[in-house]
Design an enzyme around this catalytic site. Structure first.
Site, mmCIF file in Angstrom:
data_model
loop_
_atom_site.group_PDB
_atom_site.id
_atom_site.type_symbol
_atom_site.label_atom_id
_atom_site.label_comp_id
_atom_site.label_asym_id
_atom_site.label_seq_id
_atom_site.Cartn_x
_atom_site.Cartn_y
_atom_site.Cartn_z
ATOM 1 N N LYS A 84 -12.316 -5.026 -0.962
ATOM 2 C CA LYS A 84 -13.335 -4.169 -1.066
ATOM 3 C C LYS A 84 -12.471 -2.527 -1.239
ATOM 4 O O LYS A 84 -13.779 -1.710 -1.863
ATOM 5 C CB LYS A 84 -14.236 -4.044 0.047
ATOM 6 N N LYS A 132 -5.049 -10.241 -4.118
ATOM 7 C CA LYS A 132 -6.440 -10.677 -3.273
ATOM 8 C C LYS A 132 -7.557 -9.781 -3.665
ATOM 9 O O LYS A 132 -7.354 -8.557 -3.923
ATOM 10 C CB LYS A 132 -6.126 -10.804 -1.881
ATOM 11 N N LYS A 190 0.860 -1.411 0.006
ATOM 12 C CA LYS A 190 0.052 -0.151 -0.157
ATOM 13 C C LYS A 190 0.859 1.481 0.133
ATOM 14 O O LYS A 190 0.594 2.341 -0.527
ATOM 15 C CB LYS A 190 -1.069 -0.064 1.232
#
Length: 265
Positions: A134, A131, A51
């Protein structure tokens, strides 16, 4: 979130359902554990590496989030934790912190073990190397439990596969198709081999319709229950208030003992 968990079968009489932010002991224990954690140790964790690379510069909250996760677990002296495969390294940090604390201040925390489901990781429908998340910026990459049947069918129809029409299970060579097989197996409560057997004679396009039907059938009652619960806000607030009370009953004595051992009281 509370409505989703209840709709998925979490029984608040057996499990304590609460908002973490309403139990301040989590944040305080996270600070104490953070003082036992090195910066290089956190830099090697996958969530930070991925991230922070995506955002060019990650936040302090993202960097220390695994320590807060460890506090969430250790505060209740948990012995087993249901996690996804991608969270194994974070759980290993929790185990390390339990060992460090116990060695320095005396035995207090168990070293929790992972509970993994048969379906270890569901991959993104748009990028089967990552993966399903959301928070993915691509709207068709992830399926939400509240998605309508039409939305689910559309997302699976657009799922990335490959140029081979036969359905096989080979995560390394065919990650996109293998992800669909894993989803089918999980949604239909069958093994991967059985899912491939049911796809015999179908090309990937036709198989996507089979997968979509299985997912829609599995999520339909959950979606209906989520929508029903969302309309009963006083009930949800009451469940969370009771959960907060019960959680603090467990958390407060543990934190008090931690404070005593490290010399804060």
């Amino acid at each position: 979130m509370a409505a989703s968990l209840l709709a998925c079968g979490v029984d608040p009489k057996k499990a304590i359902l609460f908002q973490q932010s309403q139990v301040p002991e989590h944040a305080e224990l996270a600070w104490i554990l953070g003082c036992l954690t090195s910066m290089p140790r956190l830099r090697h964790l996958p969530q930070w590496k991925v991230k922070s690379r995506q955002k060019n510069e990650g936040s302090v909250g993202l960097y220390t989030y695994p320590v807060l996760q460890a506090a969430d677990i250790l505060l209740y002296r948990s012995t087993h934790v249901p996690v996804g495969e991608d969270q194994i390294q974070h759980l290993e940090l929790t185990q390390d912190l339990a060992r460090i604390f116990n060695k320095r201040y005396g035995e207090l925390f168990p070293e929790p073990r992972a509970l993994l489901s048969a379906t270890r990781k569901v991959k993104s429908l748009r990028d089967p190397s990552a993966k399903m998340s959301k928070s993915d910026p691509q709207a068709t990459a992830a399926i939400a439990i509240t998605d309508s049947p039409d939305d689910i069918a559309l997302k699976i129809r657009r799922a990335v596969t490959d140029f081979t029409s036969e359905v096989t299970y080979d995560p390394a060579a065919r990650p996109g198709v293998s992800n669909l097989v894993s989803m089918h197996a999980a949604a239909a409560s069958i093994g991967v081999e059985e899912a491939v057997s049911r796809a015999r004679g179908l090309d990937t396009g036709a198989y996507k319709a089979v997968v979509a039907e299985a997912v829609i059938r599995r999520l339909a009652p959950i979606r209906e229950e989520v929508l029903r619960l969302r309309a009963e806000r006083p009930h949800l607030e009451a469940v969370l208030a009771e959960g907060r009370r019960r959680a603090r009953q467990l958390a407060a004595p543990t934190l008090q003992e931690v404070r005593r051992r490290v010399g804060l009281c």
